[in-house]
Design an enzyme around this catalytic site. Structure first.
Site, PDB file in Angstrom:
ATOM      1  CG  HIS B  55      -3.548 106.461  76.600  1.00 37.26           C
ATOM      2  ND1 HIS B  55      -4.531 107.275  77.002  1.00 37.26           N
ATOM      3  CD2 HIS B  55      -3.689 105.401  77.538  1.00 37.26           C
ATOM      4  CE1 HIS B  55      -5.266 106.739  78.080  1.00 37.26           C
ATOM      5  NE2 HIS B  55      -4.576 105.482  78.487  1.00 37.26           N
ATOM      6  CD  GLU B  57      -3.767 110.215  72.033  1.00 45.17           C
ATOM      7  OE1 GLU B  57      -3.508 109.195  72.524  1.00 45.17           O
ATOM      8  OE2 GLU B  57      -4.903 110.980  71.973  1.00 45.17           O
ATOM      9  CB  CYS B  85      -7.146 110.894  78.166  1.00 41.33           C
ATOM     10  SG  CYS B  85      -5.324 110.528  78.353  1.00 41.33           S
ATOM     11  CB  CYS B  88      -2.707 111.713  75.338  1.00 42.63           C
ATOM     12  SG  CYS B  88      -2.493 109.782  75.611  1.00 42.63           S
TER      13      CYS B  88
END
Lengths: 158, 158
Positions: B55, B57, B85, B88
């Protein structure tokens, strides 16, 4: 629970010990199993590779996906020497294995100063009440990208 | 909020668009800032690099830590084009930046079929009630590794 399950967990625990002894990171190990075979192994490597995301489960999930050339672990089972922290739990949900076996739990982890419970508590808080400050800005501008995604024809969903 | 904050978030949003257009992954971007400068950038690369943990991040955090040669992002600020999310968010807590700016929120993400809320709900459930089955075994054996950690003298804590 089968003999195979015990054997795979035994390996995850061995990895936890190996990683710790070699100063890779914290005392945590994990394996990913598919069709009754270990396809990837990992141990916590946070402090040795300078990667706060290199928890045992994340390392094993990444390796398994690389090996299978997929971004999902369908029909796979994860064995981890400790209940996953919230980050690893999130990674597990994104990878979507069939099942997870764990040995120690979050209370055991807290007893040796790995305070996953703190992060679990933070996640459940309203975003404005967290200890790390979260501030929203430019939502409208960012939404245009989401619109582009919605209208994108050649996208790979996950 | 300063002009600099807007400029860094603009870059995170640009990265979201770039990643999406190049089919790297979903429409999400992030940057890590230290001392008023971007030190790492990332966009979601899940489907292109076969890594469910890639992801925006997580990618940006990993790069920033590699660059700073540390496993913690002390005095850093993260700008992400969407509310993190749970995975993350966990990664952020382990990396410990000072602050996080986000643009879209989880409801916006759900509207384009990224259902982070589902994972938030699962995390809050008792472990035995989750949709992915979690089974505990060999706790006693695994605890011996935790004992070894407790007694280890040359450990690096994190």
């Amino acid at each position: 629970m089968t003999d195979k399950d015990l054997q795979f967990m035994k390996r995850a625990i061995e990895l936890a010990n190996e990683g710790m002894k070699s100063n890779a990171g914290g005392p945590f190990g994990a394996v990913v199993v598919k069709d009754g075979e270990i396809i990837a192994e990992g141990y916590n490597s946070v402090t040795s590779v300078n990667d706060p995301t290199a928890h045992a489960e994340v390392v094993a999930i990444r390796k398994a996906c690389e090996k299978l050339e997929t971004f999902q672990l369908k029909d796979c089972v994860i064995y981890t020497s400790c209940e996953p922290c919230p980050m690893c739990l999130g990674a597990i949900y994104w990878a979507r294995p069939e099942k997870v076996f764990y040995a120690c739990n979050r209370e055991d982890a807290a007893a040796i100063d790995f305070d996953d419970q703190f992060i679990y508590n933070e996640i459940e808080k309203n975003i404005e009440d967290r200890q790390i400050k979260f501030v929203q800005l430019m939502q409208k501008e960012a939404l245009t990208v989401f619109d582009n995604w919605k209208n994108k024809e050649d996208k790979t969903e996950y």
